[in-house]
Design an enzyme around this catalytic site. Sequence first.
Site, short mmCIF file in Angstrom:
data_model
loop_
_atom_site.label_atom_id
_atom_site.label_comp_id
_atom_site.label_asym_id
_atom_site.label_seq_id
_atom_site.Cartn_x
_atom_site.Cartn_y
_atom_site.Cartn_z
N ARG A 34 0.19 -0.67 -0.16
CA ARG A 34 -0.52 -0.33 -0.09
C ARG A 34 0.68 1.12 -0.55
O ARG A 34 2.47 1.29 0.90
CB ARG A 34 -0.98 0.05 1.40
N ASP B 266 4.54 -0.08 -7.11
CA ASP B 266 3.52 -1.02 -7.73
C ASP B 266 2.18 0.21 -7.03
O ASP B 266 1.20 0.39 -7.74
CB ASP B 266 3.35 -2.67 -6.56
N GLU C 154 -2.50 7.61 -5.46
CA GLU C 154 -2.45 6.33 -6.71
C GLU C 154 -3.22 6.48 -7.49
O GLU C 154 -3.61 7.05 -8.36
CB GLU C 154 -1.95 5.20 -6.35
N HIS D 161 -0.39 0.19 -10.09
CA HIS D 161 -1.05 -0.69 -9.07
C HIS D 161 -0.77 -2.46 -9.57
O HIS D 161 -2.69 -3.11 -10.20
CB HIS D 161 -1.96 -0.33 -8.30
P1 NAD Z 1 -1.67 -11.07 5.00
O1 NAD Z 1 -2.96 -10.39 5.96
O2 NAD Z 1 -1.81 -12.16 4.78
O3 NAD Z 1 -0.26 -10.57 5.63
C1 NAD Z 1 -0.50 -9.78 5.92
C2 NAD Z 1 0.82 -9.63 7.69
O4 NAD Z 1 1.21 -8.42 7.75
C3 NAD Z 1 0.42 -11.12 8.44
O5 NAD Z 1 1.02 -11.72 9.03
C4 NAD Z 1 -0.10 -9.49 9.78
O6 NAD Z 1 0.47 -10.19 11.41
C5 NAD Z 1 1.50 -8.97 8.95
N1 NAD Z 1 1.35 -7.27 10.36
C6 NAD Z 1 0.21 -6.96 10.05
N2 NAD Z 1 0.85 -4.79 10.61
C7 NAD Z 1 1.68 -5.46 10.82
C8 NAD Z 1 3.02 -4.82 11.75
N3 NAD Z 1 2.35 -3.78 12.23
N4 NAD Z 1 3.93 -5.05 11.63
C9 NAD Z 1 4.51 -5.95 11.47
N5 NAD Z 1 3.48 -7.36 10.62
C10 NAD Z 1 2.19 -7.20 10.69
O7 NAD Z 1 -1.96 -10.03 4.03
P2 NAD Z 1 -1.36 -11.03 1.86
O8 NAD Z 1 -2.45 -11.39 1.67
O9 NAD Z 1 -0.01 -11.01 2.61
O10 NAD Z 1 -1.29 -9.09 1.54
C11 NAD Z 1 -0.46 -8.05 2.34
C12 NAD Z 1 -0.29 -6.38 1.69
O11 NAD Z 1 -0.31 -6.27 0.21
C13 NAD Z 1 -2.50 -6.46 1.74
O12 NAD Z 1 -2.55 -5.62 3.05
C14 NAD Z 1 -2.53 -5.22 0.52
O13 NAD Z 1 -1.92 -3.83 1.15
C15 NAD Z 1 -1.45 -5.45 -0.62
N6 NAD Z 1 -1.91 -6.49 -1.94
C16 NAD Z 1 -1.27 -5.81 -3.21
C17 NAD Z 1 -1.79 -5.73 -3.91
C18 NAD Z 1 -1.20 -4.96 -5.30
O14 NAD Z 1 -1.76 -5.44 -6.14
N7 NAD Z 1 0.12 -4.36 -5.53
C19 NAD Z 1 -2.71 -7.03 -4.23
C20 NAD Z 1 -2.90 -7.70 -3.18
C21 NAD Z 1 -2.58 -6.98 -1.66
#
Ligand code: NAD
Length: 332
Positions: free
Chosen positions: A235, A259, A264, A296
């Site tokens: 994000r 990305d 954005e 993105h």
């Molecule tokens: P997920 O929920 O499976 O994993 C997120 C991880 O972050 C978890 O293990 C959680 O414990 C950890 N976390 C949360 N807060 C934290 C903090 N303050 N400090 C340390 N760790 C922390 O999520 P995911 O499916 O792996 O997705 C991760 C991120 O990717 C999403 O939140 C989203 O923002 C992003 N995303 C981007 C796209 C894209 O097209 N660019 C697409 C999907 C998701």
Amino acid sequence: MKIIAYGIRKDEKPYVAKWQAEHPEVEVKIVEDLLLDETVNLAQGFDGVVAFQQAPYTDNVLATLAGYGIHYLSLRNVGVDNLNPVAVKANKIKVTNVPVYSPAAIAEFSVTQLLNLLRRTKEYFHKFERHDYRWAPEISHELNQQVVGVIGTGHIGRVAINIYKGFGAKVIAYDKFHNPELEAEGLYVDSLDELYAQATVITLHIPLFPETEHMLDQAAFAKMNDGVYIINASRGPLIDETALIEALDSGKVAGAALDVLEDETKVFNHDMAGKNMDYPEFWNLDSRENVLISPHTAFYTDVAVMNMVKQSFDANLELIQTGNSEKEVSFD
Ligand code: NAD
């Protein structure tokens, strides 16, 4: 049973057709328009709505759907930030999302962009455009020599870790909650400061919360190794873009692949050709040979789109048939 799907793109249509063929008992209507005040009337007479858009689902849209007796809205994406929780609850709308559609899509893209930075592909591309086919002096770095610091070891971070290990890179990780398998492998460091001190690459895979906004700020960059590479396909607001620009100027950051950006929505998913845009940080970053910006698109693969369509339609049908779905999002 009747479902209307808004904002259907050309690339989604084959997957909607496949779902329809598998569910002949359901009447599906697809429209390319988004679900807006001007288009909500198309939903009249349907049992459920499937949608995906960056634009807000206005309070009026939700009230109008409820007025039509429609209480099931299934999103084809993860984010629910364009819905007002108060209006969702007031109109008794049940909302589902697709929380996991293809972690590999985002993980593979992040790794690809790191390789592009390490192998300086943007610089070679520009040299080619100038018909300059000399290889020196743009010498590259090898991924197997890097210490990759993965922040966030959820669905996406874990796939990225496996890919990095396959390349022979050393991986270290930070997460508030430790995954038992990664813990057993000894990959976790105890603090972000420790990760900043060791990593030559930092890749973000955590959600945006108030506590993680501007996680990478001036103070964080100061703790990193000189010449670190930054990858953000999570994000935009996780990174303070002003601080990143300073860190690129000083050489603290050797390159960044973004990305996602702080602002954005001003840029991404619009054709900005010939248009003015008040976003100086974007222009600054985009002009750099060592910064890769993508709109993105990390998620945007055939597998992900197929899963987003299938899972949202399945959830909407489940809501219509049973009134419940395990994909229902809580707005409490
Ligand atoms: P997920 O929920 O499976 O994993 C997120 C991880 O972050 C978890 O293990 C959680 O414990 C950890 N976390 C949360 N807060 C934290 C903090 N303050 N400090 C340390 N760790 C922390 O999520 P995911 O499916 O792996 O997705 C991760 C991120 O990717 C999403 O939140 C989203 O923002 C992003 N995303 C981007 C796209 C894209 O097209 N660019 C697409 C999907 C998701």
